[in-house]
Design a protein around this motif. Sequence first.
Motif, PDB file in Angstrom:
ATOM      1  N   GLN A  10       0.837  -1.205   0.000  1.00 18.77           N
ATOM      2  CA  GLN A  10       0.000   0.000   0.000  1.00 18.77           C
ATOM      3  C   GLN A  10       0.869   1.251   0.000  1.00 18.77           C
ATOM      4  OE1 GLN A  10      -3.431  -0.207  -0.241  1.00 18.77           O
ATOM      5  NE2 GLN A  10      -3.169   1.933  -0.736  1.00 18.77           N
ATOM      6  N   PHE A  65      -7.663  -3.169  -5.144  1.00 15.83           N
ATOM      7  CA  PHE A  65      -7.157  -2.996  -6.502  1.00 15.83           C
ATOM      8  C   PHE A  65      -7.841  -3.913  -7.512  1.00 15.83           C
ATOM      9  CE2 PHE A  65      -4.049  -0.721  -4.137  1.00 15.83           C
ATOM     10  CZ  PHE A  65      -3.738   0.337  -4.971  1.00 15.83           C
ATOM     11  N   LEU A  74       0.743  -5.992 -11.617  1.00 16.15           N
ATOM     12  CA  LEU A  74       0.008  -4.746 -11.435  1.00 16.15           C
ATOM     13  C   LEU A  74       0.964  -3.573 -11.593  1.00 16.15           C
ATOM     14  CD1 LEU A  74      -2.732  -3.455 -10.457  1.00 16.15           C
ATOM     15  CD2 LEU A  74      -1.792  -3.610  -8.156  1.00 16.15           C
ATOM     16  N   VAL A  76       1.269   0.329 -11.006  1.00 16.92           N
ATOM     17  CA  VAL A  76       0.604   1.390 -10.246  1.00 16.92           C
ATOM     18  C   VAL A  76       1.408   2.684 -10.307  1.00 16.92           C
ATOM     19  CG1 VAL A  76      -0.617  -0.117  -8.650  1.00 16.92           C
ATOM     20  CG2 VAL A  76       1.688   0.573  -8.126  1.00 16.92           C
ATOM     21  N   GLU A  80      -2.928   4.573  -8.140  1.00 12.96           N
ATOM     22  CA  GLU A  80      -3.912   4.117  -9.113  1.00 12.96           C
ATOM     23  C   GLU A  80      -3.347   2.971  -9.932  1.00 12.96           C
ATOM     24  OE1 GLU A  80      -7.090   5.342  -9.575  1.00 12.96           O
ATOM     25  OE2 GLU A  80      -6.724   6.562  -7.793  1.00 12.96           O
ATOM     26  N   ALA A  81      -4.170   1.981 -10.215  1.00 12.36           N
ATOM     27  CA  ALA A  81      -3.766   0.891 -11.096  1.00 12.36           C
ATOM     28  C   ALA A  81      -3.769   1.411 -12.528  1.00 12.36           C
ATOM     29  CB  ALA A  81      -4.712  -0.281 -10.958  1.00 12.36           C
ATOM     30  N   ARG A  84      -3.121  -3.945 -15.539  1.00  8.02           N
ATOM     31  CA  ARG A  84      -3.080  -5.266 -14.921  1.00  8.02           C
ATOM     32  C   ARG A  84      -2.778  -6.277 -16.012  1.00  8.02           C
ATOM     33  NH1 ARG A  84      -7.299  -2.737 -12.938  1.00  8.02           N
ATOM     34  NH2 ARG A  84      -7.525  -2.442 -10.716  1.00  8.02           N
TER      35      ARG A  84
END
Length: 110
Positions: A10, A65, A74, A76, A80-81, A84
């Motif tokens: 995170q 997510f 992922l 990021v 924000e993603a 993927r």
Amino acid sequence: MQEVNGKQAQFIVNKKQHHLLFVNSPFCGTCKVAKRMLHYIEDTLEDEKFYELNATLAPEFMQEFNITSVPCLLVVKHGEAVERLYTFNSVPYLLKEMGPYLVKERTQQT
């Protein structure tokens, strides 16, 4: 590849630059193959590019997510993603798909 837990992941995703987070499970055979591919890419680039997150230990992160399956790569930026990737066909495929993020990170570090 640097292994992180849910809280560390995170923190990482909220940083400004792109980060590549490999989300997997130790019980997943496909994840093990994908991990070998990512290790090969890191060895080729001579730099750690990926963070690794054990999905079974981070259910809140998975939900936040919207990660629907593993393995997942992922991308990021700013929490924000951006992308993927669930398909790990081959090393050349991964380099093609992740190339812009790998090259961008490399030029930022020099």
